[in-house]
Design a protein around this motif. Structure first.
Motif, PDB file in Angstrom:
ATOM      1  N   TYR A 136       0.692  -1.332  -0.484  1.00 14.78           N
ATOM      2  CA  TYR A 136      -0.662   0.143  -0.477  1.00 14.78           C
ATOM      3  C   TYR A 136       0.816   0.934   0.102  1.00 14.78           C
ATOM      4  O   TYR A 136       0.439   2.083  -0.820  1.00 14.78           O
ATOM      5  CB  TYR A 136      -1.002   0.133   1.527  1.00 14.78           C
ATOM      6  CG  TYR A 136      -1.609   1.416   1.268  1.00 14.78           C
ATOM      7  CD1 TYR A 136      -2.427   1.882   0.646  1.00 14.78           C
ATOM      8  CD2 TYR A 136      -1.637   2.160   3.022  1.00 14.78           C
ATOM      9  CE1 TYR A 136      -3.440   3.475   0.920  1.00 14.78           C
ATOM     10  CE2 TYR A 136      -2.316   2.766   2.954  1.00 14.78           C
ATOM     11  CZ  TYR A 136      -2.805   3.513   1.724  1.00 14.78           C
ATOM     12  OH  TYR A 136      -3.379   4.577   2.072  1.00 14.78           O
ATOM     13  N   SER A 248      -4.621  15.347  -2.726  1.00 16.09           N
ATOM     14  CA  SER A 248      -4.665  14.333  -4.017  1.00 16.09           C
ATOM     15  C   SER A 248      -4.946  15.158  -5.221  1.00 16.09           C
ATOM     16  O   SER A 248      -6.244  15.513  -4.663  1.00 16.09           O
ATOM     17  CB  SER A 248      -4.948  13.014  -3.821  1.00 16.09           C
ATOM     18  OG  SER A 248      -4.991  12.936  -4.908  1.00 16.09           O
ATOM     19  N   GLN A 251      -7.712  13.358  -6.908  1.00 16.51           N
ATOM     20  CA  GLN A 251      -9.097  12.361  -5.781  1.00 16.51           C
ATOM     21  C   GLN A 251     -10.163  13.761  -5.429  1.00 16.51           C
ATOM     22  O   GLN A 251     -11.200  13.773  -5.925  1.00 16.51           O
ATOM     23  CB  GLN A 251      -8.654  12.304  -4.686  1.00 16.51           C
ATOM     24  CG  GLN A 251      -8.432  11.437  -4.162  1.00 16.51           C
ATOM     25  CD  GLN A 251      -8.494  10.753  -2.609  1.00 16.51           C
ATOM     26  OE1 GLN A 251      -8.748  11.467  -1.685  1.00 16.51           O
ATOM     27  NE2 GLN A 251      -7.073   9.954  -2.866  1.00 16.51           N
ATOM     28  N   ILE A 272     -13.325   3.074  -4.189  1.00 13.66           N
ATOM     29  CA  ILE A 272     -12.198   2.148  -4.326  1.00 13.66           C
ATOM     30  C   ILE A 272     -12.156   0.866  -5.637  1.00 13.66           C
ATOM     31  O   ILE A 272     -11.449   0.703  -5.763  1.00 13.66           O
ATOM     32  CB  ILE A 272     -12.798   0.971  -2.819  1.00 13.66           C
ATOM     33  CG1 ILE A 272     -12.569   2.515  -2.196  1.00 13.66           C
ATOM     34  CG2 ILE A 272     -11.865  -0.348  -3.207  1.00 13.66           C
ATOM     35  CD1 ILE A 272     -12.885   1.347  -0.350  1.00 13.66           C
ATOM     36  N   LEU A 298      -8.687   4.312  -5.421  1.00 14.50           N
ATOM     37  CA  LEU A 298      -8.400   4.437  -4.015  1.00 14.50           C
ATOM     38  C   LEU A 298      -7.636   2.984  -3.792  1.00 14.50           C
ATOM     39  O   LEU A 298      -8.463   2.266  -4.266  1.00 14.50           O
ATOM     40  CB  LEU A 298      -9.029   4.931  -3.266  1.00 14.50           C
ATOM     41  CG  LEU A 298     -10.100   6.067  -2.944  1.00 14.50           C
ATOM     42  CD1 LEU A 298     -10.998   6.559  -1.928  1.00 14.50           C
ATOM     43  CD2 LEU A 298      -9.044   7.394  -2.874  1.00 14.50           C
ATOM     44  N   GLN A 299      -6.179   2.696  -3.627  1.00 16.81           N
ATOM     45  CA  GLN A 299      -6.283   0.963  -3.139  1.00 16.81           C
ATOM     46  C   GLN A 299      -7.248   0.814  -2.140  1.00 16.81           C
ATOM     47  O   GLN A 299      -7.619  -0.459  -1.836  1.00 16.81           O
ATOM     48  CB  GLN A 299      -4.552   1.135  -2.641  1.00 16.81           C
ATOM     49  CG  GLN A 299      -3.723   1.937  -3.985  1.00 16.81           C
ATOM     50  CD  GLN A 299      -2.315   1.634  -3.465  1.00 16.81           C
ATOM     51  OE1 GLN A 299      -1.609   0.745  -3.468  1.00 16.81           O
ATOM     52  NE2 GLN A 299      -1.995   3.137  -2.597  1.00 16.81           N
ATOM     53  N   GLU A 301      -9.500   2.315   1.303  1.00 19.72           N
ATOM     54  CA  GLU A 301     -10.546   3.348   2.093  1.00 19.72           C
ATOM     55  C   GLU A 301      -9.002   4.803   2.775  1.00 19.72           C
ATOM     56  O   GLU A 301      -9.620   6.058   2.778  1.00 19.72           O
ATOM     57  CB  GLU A 301     -11.573   3.297   3.164  1.00 19.72           C
ATOM     58  CG  GLU A 301     -12.949   2.359   2.212  1.00 19.72           C
ATOM     59  CD  GLU A 301     -12.598   1.421   3.517  1.00 19.72           C
ATOM     60  OE1 GLU A 301     -13.594   0.846   3.373  1.00 19.72           O
ATOM     61  OE2 GLU A 301     -11.867   0.576   3.560  1.00 19.72           O
ATOM     62  N   GLU A 303      -6.838   6.135   1.837  1.00 18.96           N
ATOM     63  CA  GLU A 303      -5.932   6.728   0.964  1.00 18.96           C
ATOM     64  C   GLU A 303      -7.027   8.035   0.763  1.00 18.96           C
ATOM     65  O   GLU A 303      -6.571   8.996   0.317  1.00 18.96           O
ATOM     66  CB  GLU A 303      -6.027   6.094  -0.391  1.00 18.96           C
ATOM     67  CG  GLU A 303      -4.976   6.083  -1.196  1.00 18.96           C
ATOM     68  CD  GLU A 303      -4.456   5.706  -2.670  1.00 18.96           C
ATOM     69  OE1 GLU A 303      -4.806   6.091  -3.668  1.00 18.96           O
ATOM     70  OE2 GLU A 303      -4.378   4.595  -2.553  1.00 18.96           O
ATOM     71  N   LEU A 304      -8.247   8.604   0.745  1.00 19.07           N
ATOM     72  CA  LEU A 304      -8.899   9.472   0.555  1.00 19.07           C
ATOM     73  C   LEU A 304      -8.682  10.399   1.757  1.00 19.07           C
ATOM     74  O   LEU A 304      -8.106  10.160   2.451  1.00 19.07           O
ATOM     75  CB  LEU A 304     -10.193   8.755   1.057  1.00 19.07           C
ATOM     76  CG  LEU A 304     -11.459   9.775   0.693  1.00 19.07           C
ATOM     77  CD1 LEU A 304     -11.307  10.197   0.164  1.00 19.07           C
ATOM     78  CD2 LEU A 304     -12.576   9.581   1.536  1.00 19.07           C
ATOM     79  N   TYR A 305      -8.195  11.728   1.338  1.00 20.31           N
ATOM     80  CA  TYR A 305      -7.758  12.523   1.249  1.00 20.31           C
ATOM     81  C   TYR A 305      -9.178  13.739   2.124  1.00 20.31           C
ATOM     82  O   TYR A 305      -9.595  13.753   1.710  1.00 20.31           O
ATOM     83  CB  TYR A 305      -6.048  13.116   0.828  1.00 20.31           C
ATOM     84  CG  TYR A 305      -5.446  12.729   0.468  1.00 20.31           C
ATOM     85  CD1 TYR A 305      -5.024  12.090   1.792  1.00 20.31           C
ATOM     86  CD2 TYR A 305      -5.610  12.317  -0.748  1.00 20.31           C
ATOM     87  CE1 TYR A 305      -3.625  11.685   1.395  1.00 20.31           C
ATOM     88  CE2 TYR A 305      -4.719  11.012  -1.274  1.00 20.31           C
ATOM     89  CZ  TYR A 305      -3.678  10.987   0.083  1.00 20.31           C
ATOM     90  OH  TYR A 305      -2.339  10.232  -0.651  1.00 20.31           O
TER      91      TYR A 305
END
Length: 533
Positions: A136, A248, A251, A272, A298-299, A301, A303-305
């Protein structure tokens, strides 16, 4: 009665009842503080995670985030703010005693880093869970670059007790359960996002950065220079929260919905599961090399900024969205705080009191659901504040209407004072109103904000970010040696290190599943380990 028809004043009056006041005394907090290990010359440490700190995979209080050099300190949920601060002091003290001649970086933006290869990715052992965490992080490196991942922050975890929610639902003529509690937490989240700009304005402390941070990168921002190589923006508050920092652009088009739990979970799961053409060239299997967990937007959850997250404690091998869907929201994680460089532990007690007041206000204030037009306004406000929040002419958008930041801030302070008085009466103290009044001063004079103070020191002394950072790092390490352990003793930390090492071995010993199958099962069953990825 629909909840948005109940006014802030009516709710404030209702929660002034003695039973509500008692419940407000049991608000719980936990802290996650990130900090880089650095050498005496202000460069990032390349040494592995110190053995004295135990196994980062399983340690209760001390782990790592993206890098072996990026420590994360965790305190358990507590109702007493002084206890939380004391626990942080204990963790810092033991860490200082365990890292030899190294120091803990006291600010959000990283120290001088020559090449991205100088940033060692965190390692967690030989288990499949450990490898998944590492892959990850390889994905984060390949997608966004390692430099962004070693920015540090402070996460503030907040929850209201069950006895509060029972009375709150009774007040609104509803039955208390996971769904109604989650609905009200999401109402709080929406208001937080509407007013989220206030956090980087009041507590942003990263108006400058080392030029190495943007070396070999094309940036749209115009910087001034101070010292030998520090870049700054004259009115910036939190470059950590800008598109240079912990955000990001990939995103940007995600439309995560915060109107209720079900739409939040479904929109997050959609991200995801959505393929990202920009990441398709990166390997995500044994044949092509594990350069990421998958080639989706998103790899996972995490990873969400986002400046705030709804949270539920996950069981072993349970995906966060599954935990939320099954048991609802149990607490919130505020993620928009810069490390406070003027505190030896990255956050001070006044911030606790203000954040409690602000979050309770976000619950008490009516919270309309977001629509397509309103969703981007809150993000634009944050963008404007992090880049030029101390500009006296800056106007934000309040429901589509332009308003001077100073004027909006003063309006919010008037409302926050009412909540502060309520909390002070409940706890028989004056700390909340004092904290709110202190923030009022920052709206009157932007130079008194942490970003204003930090930048003034740099400019007055023609000083580099790194020079000031190292001066504080050495000061805080010296202070730590002169303060006693309070809640956790040295023996507690030594014992926990051993316990964590044994726990990691227990995870590794029966773990003989093929990693490719492990990853396939992980996503096929929508599961995740109980440790943050």
């Amino acid at each position: 009665m629909p909840t948005n028809q109940i006014s802030f004043e009516a709710r404030l009056a209702a929660v002034s009842a003695p039973s509500f006041m008692q419940a407000l005394c049991n608000i719980r907090h936990g802290i996650e503080r990130e900090t880089l290990r650095v050498n005496d010359n202000g460069t990032i440490s390349s040494e592995p995670h110190p053995q004295a700190l135990g196994a980062a995979l399983t340690h209760t209080w001390i782990t790592t985030d993206f890098s072996e050099s990026l420590l994360e300190f965790i305190t358990p949920p507590e109702t007493d703010v002084v206890t939380s601060i004391s626990q942080l002091n204990d963790i810092h003290k033991f860490t200082y005693e365990s890292i030899g001649e190294q120091y803990l970086w006291p600010m959000s933006m990283p120290c001088f880093i020559d090449e991205h290869t100088d940033i060692p990715i965190a390692r967690y052992g030989s288990s499949n869970i450990a490898r998944m965490k590492e892959v990850y992080r390889e994905g984060l490196h390949n997608r966004y670059g390692s430099m962004m991942q070693v920015i540090s922050g402070v996460h503030f975890n907040f929850s209201l007790p069950d006895e509060f929610w029972q009375q709150w639902c009774d007040l609104h003529g509803e039955t208390w359960n996971k769904d109604t509690q989650s609905d009200y937490y999401f109402g709080l989240i929406r208001n937080f996002k509407r007013f989220a700009w206030i956090i980087p304005y009041l507590y942003g402390a990263s108006p400058a950065l080392c030029s190495s941070f943007i070396a070999h990168k094309d940036v749209k921002h115009k910087f001034d220079t101070v010292g030998k190589g520090t870049l700054y923006m004259p009115y910036a508050t939190s470059l950590r929260m800008s598109d240079l920092g912990y955000t990001s652009s990939s995103q940007a088009n995600l439309k995560i919905c915060y109107n209720d739990l079900s739409t939040y979970v479904s929109s997050l799961r959609g991200a995801i599961g959505k393929k990202a053409p920009d990441y398709a060239h990166l390997g995500c299997d044994e044949q092509n090399g594990w350069q990421q967990l998958n080639d989706n937007v998103l790899q996972i959850e995490n990873e969400l900024y986002s400046p705030i997250r709804p949270k539920q404690i996950a069981k072993s091998l349970e995906m966060p969205t599954n935990a939320l869907q099954d048991r609802g929201v149990s607490y919130l994680e505020v993620r928009s705080l810069d490390v406070n460089p003027y505190s030896n532990v990255g956050i001070d007690i006044e911030q606790f009191h203000f954040l409690d007041t602000f979050l309770v206000y976000c619950l008490l204030a009516p919270s309309e659901k977001f629509d397509e037009a309103s969703r981007p306004l809150s993000q634009q406000n944050i963008t404007d504040v992090v880049e030029r929040g101390r500009d006296p002419a800056l106007r934000l958008s309040n429901n589509g209407e332009p308003i001077l930041l100073k004027d909006w801030g003063q309006q919010l302070i008037i409302e926050l004072r009412k909540v502060a008085v309520l909390l002070d009466e409940a706890k028989q103290t004056s700390v909340h109103i004092e904290a709110v009044n202190k923030q009022y001063e920052k709206f009157m004079d932007p130079t008194t904000t942490p970003s204003g103070k930090w930048l003034k020191t740099l400019l007055d002394n023609d000083m580099d970010n790194g020079e000031l950072g190292m001066a504080l790092a050495k000061k805080y390490k010296a202070q730590a040696h002169n303060i006693p352990y309070i809640h956790l003793s040295k023996a507690d930390f030594v014992a926990e290190a051993l316990v964590s090492e044994n726990a990691q071995k227990e995870i590794e010993s029966p773990d003989d599943k093929d990693f490719t199958q492990f990853v396939s099962d992980y996503f096929g069953k929508r599961v995740a380990c109980d440790h943050e990825m």
